[in-house]
Motif scaffolding. Sequence first.
Motif, PDB file in Angstrom:
ATOM      1  N   THR A  47       0.826  -1.219   0.000  1.00 13.89           N
ATOM      2  CA  THR A  47       0.000   0.000   0.000  1.00 13.89           C
ATOM      3  C   THR A  47       0.853   1.259   0.000  1.00 13.89           C
ATOM      4  N   TYR A  48       2.084   1.145   0.467  1.00 14.30           N
ATOM      5  CA  TYR A  48       2.992   2.294   0.459  1.00 14.30           C
ATOM      6  C   TYR A  48       3.426   2.632  -0.962  1.00 14.30           C
ATOM      7  N   ASN A  49       3.548   1.599  -1.804  1.00 13.00           N
ATOM      8  CA  ASN A  49       4.080   1.795  -3.160  1.00 13.00           C
ATOM      9  C   ASN A  49       3.018   1.849  -4.247  1.00 13.00           C
ATOM     10  N   GLU A  50       1.809   1.376  -3.957  1.00 10.58           N
ATOM     11  CA  GLU A  50       0.773   1.300  -4.987  1.00 10.58           C
ATOM     12  C   GLU A  50      -0.550   1.852  -4.472  1.00 10.58           C
ATOM     13  N   LEU A  73      -3.703   2.540   8.197  1.00 11.76           N
ATOM     14  CA  LEU A  73      -3.951   3.180   6.895  1.00 11.76           C
ATOM     15  C   LEU A  73      -4.878   4.382   7.045  1.00 11.76           C
ATOM     16  N   ARG A  74      -5.923   4.231   7.848  1.00 15.30           N
ATOM     17  CA  ARG A  74      -6.835   5.351   8.071  1.00 15.30           C
ATOM     18  C   ARG A  74      -6.117   6.505   8.781  1.00 15.30           C
ATOM     19  N   ASN A  75      -5.229   6.187   9.697  1.00 19.94           N
ATOM     20  CA  ASN A  75      -4.458   7.228  10.384  1.00 19.94           C
ATOM     21  C   ASN A  75      -3.511   7.948   9.427  1.00 19.94           C
ATOM     22  N   ALA A  76      -3.172   7.280   8.337  1.00 24.04           N
ATOM     23  CA  ALA A  76      -2.318   7.886   7.311  1.00 24.04           C
ATOM     24  C   ALA A  76      -3.154   8.517   6.201  1.00 24.04           C
TER      25      ALA A  76
END
Length: 217
Positions: A47-50, A73-76
Motif C-alpha cells: 500500500t505504500y508503493n501502490e 492506513l486510516r491514520n495515514a
Amino acid sequence: MATIGKPLKILLMEDEEDLGETLQEMLEDEGYLVRWVKDGVEASDVTYNENFDLYIFDINVPEFNGLELLESLRNASDRTPTIFISAMVDLETMKKAFKIGAEDYLKKPFFPEELLLRIESKFQRKDSLINYKNLYYNPDTQELKQGEETLFLSRKQLKLFHFFMTNLNRTIEAQEIMEYSSVKSLSALRVAINKLKQLTGVEIRSIHGVGYRVEAC
C-alpha cells in the motif's frame, strides 16, 4: 464482465492458500486487477508503493492483523474502501471493524460469489459520456464518436483507448496498461500508443521511467 469501466484494482490480504487462490482467480475472471498478499507486513509495504480502489482484508493473518493494518492506513489518511472477510464473528470485532472505517464485513465461510456481489453493489457504474476534445465516448457501450461520426477501432486499440479515458488525469504505470490491454512488451505498447494517438488525436504523454498520462480537456 463485472467491470465495464475502469478495472478496479484490488489488494487482497488472505493467508489461507486455497481461499486466496480461489478469490484471486474469480475476481480476475471478472476483469478486476488483483494483488494477493498473505500477511500484514507485505500488505503494508504494497500500500505504500501502490494505489488501490478496494481493499479486501482477512483479519487473522500473520505479522499484524487486518484491523491493525486498516487502522494504520486510516491514520495515514488512506480512505480506500475496505471489505473484511473473517472467521471472527463476535460483535466486538465487527464493531471495531466498522468503527475504524470498514465498508463491509463478510463472515467466513462464504460463497466466493457473495463477495463478488458485495463488490459490484458498491461500485455500480452509471452510464456517463466522456468528452475529450471532439471525441465522445460511452464507457458502458464502448461507442466512440468523433463529432457526429462513429469512430471504429480494433479490439485492442479500443481496449487501450477505454483504459486511458477511464483513467484521465492519472499517471498509469506501463505494466498496468500492458496487463489490462494484453500487450506483451514495452516496445509493442509504444507502437500501440503511437497508433492510437494517430487514429484519435488523444494526447498521451510519456512519463519517463513511470508510464503514461492523459489529461482531461
